[in-house]
Design an enzyme around this catalytic site. Sequence first.
Site, PDB file in Angstrom:
ATOM      1  N   ASP A  44       0.881  -1.162   0.000  1.00  0.00           N
ATOM      2  CA  ASP A  44       0.000   0.000   0.000  1.00  0.00           C
ATOM      3  C   ASP A  44       0.920   1.214   0.000  1.00  0.00           C
ATOM      4  O   ASP A  44       1.550   1.527   1.024  1.00  0.00           O
ATOM      5  CB  ASP A  44      -0.894   0.004   1.242  1.00  0.00           C
ATOM      6  N   VAL A  45       1.038   1.889  -1.143  1.00  0.00           N
ATOM      7  CA  VAL A  45       2.031   2.957  -1.279  1.00  0.00           C
ATOM      8  C   VAL A  45       1.714   4.167  -0.411  1.00  0.00           C
ATOM      9  O   VAL A  45       2.562   5.043  -0.237  1.00  0.00           O
ATOM     10  CB  VAL A  45       2.184   3.397  -2.752  1.00  0.00           C
ATOM     11  N   ASN A  95       4.987   3.517  -9.907  1.00  0.00           N
ATOM     12  CA  ASN A  95       3.936   3.597 -10.920  1.00  0.00           C
ATOM     13  C   ASN A  95       2.526   3.643 -10.330  1.00  0.00           C
ATOM     14  O   ASN A  95       1.604   4.144 -10.988  1.00  0.00           O
ATOM     15  CB  ASN A  95       4.062   2.390 -11.857  1.00  0.00           C
ATOM     16  N   TYR A 131      -5.479  15.523  -9.138  1.00  0.00           N
ATOM     17  CA  TYR A 131      -4.596  14.730 -10.002  1.00  0.00           C
ATOM     18  C   TYR A 131      -3.468  15.592 -10.556  1.00  0.00           C
ATOM     19  O   TYR A 131      -2.288  15.216 -10.483  1.00  0.00           O
ATOM     20  CB  TYR A 131      -5.417  14.118 -11.137  1.00  0.00           C
ATOM     21  N   LYS A 165       0.529  15.159  -9.674  1.00  0.00           N
ATOM     22  CA  LYS A 165       1.502  14.819 -10.709  1.00  0.00           C
ATOM     23  C   LYS A 165       2.528  15.937 -10.900  1.00  0.00           C
ATOM     24  O   LYS A 165       3.715  15.661 -11.154  1.00  0.00           O
ATOM     25  CB  LYS A 165       0.782  14.522 -12.021  1.00  0.00           C
TER      26      LYS A 165
END
Length: 254
Positions: A62-63, A89, A155, A159
């Site tokens: 679980d990142v 990723n 998002y 990013k």
Amino acid sequence: MKLKDKVAIVTGASKGIGKSIAIRYAEEGATVVLASRSEDLLASIASRIQDSGGRALALTVDVRRPESLEAVVRKTASEFGRLDIMINNAGISMVHPSEDLKPEDWQRALETDLFGVFYGCQSAARQMLSQASGGCIINISSMYGIIAAPMRAAYCASKAGANMLTKLLACEWAAKNIRVNAIAPGYIRTELVQGIIDKGMLPVGAIQKRTPQGRIGEVDDLLGIAVLLASDESSFMTGAVIPVDGGWSAYGYL
């Protein structure tokens, strides 16, 4: 066999871009540690790699939890002796009008798409710093970290943060023989995207018209640069954020 004898971790490896990178790395000679929350899917991919003569290990992660990524890195180093390549990723999408975006959704996107990238970089670097050979970190970002798109506040912010994090860590760790780069894909036909297309929820014609190359990208379009950045052929390359978007982020006309 450009990655022969190297050891790589790929997060979000159960499907889409992560899955394809993991399989390609194995084909290039790397030992691959597949990490995601989908244990059953990971086991199937690991078996496919092993049946083709490669080496693969499936681990759940679980990142959003730094201790989870630390455990994956420790297991990798214990099992294979080192870590040469880290692919951050794992990520989620978030499309919603900004005025109605719930705090918990904003938080969830940042925890996965930005915090998770940092935790992955940090965990990998701790291992790589203990190795004379150093290592290579590749963050899978997005063209929407370079240009803006409506209804994607969480998002785009995540990013963009991942892109700057890539540059900062590249500068910080360059003298310690750790390279950090990012790939910023445009619209790529993953299983998820194809499902959205099949449901008529993605304006394919408009995307193709907006893209200078006139098409949606395929996952294979990312694999060449993913191998290059992980290989010794890019040994003087660090701090780069490379768009793979058919020219989308470069185009600013009509």
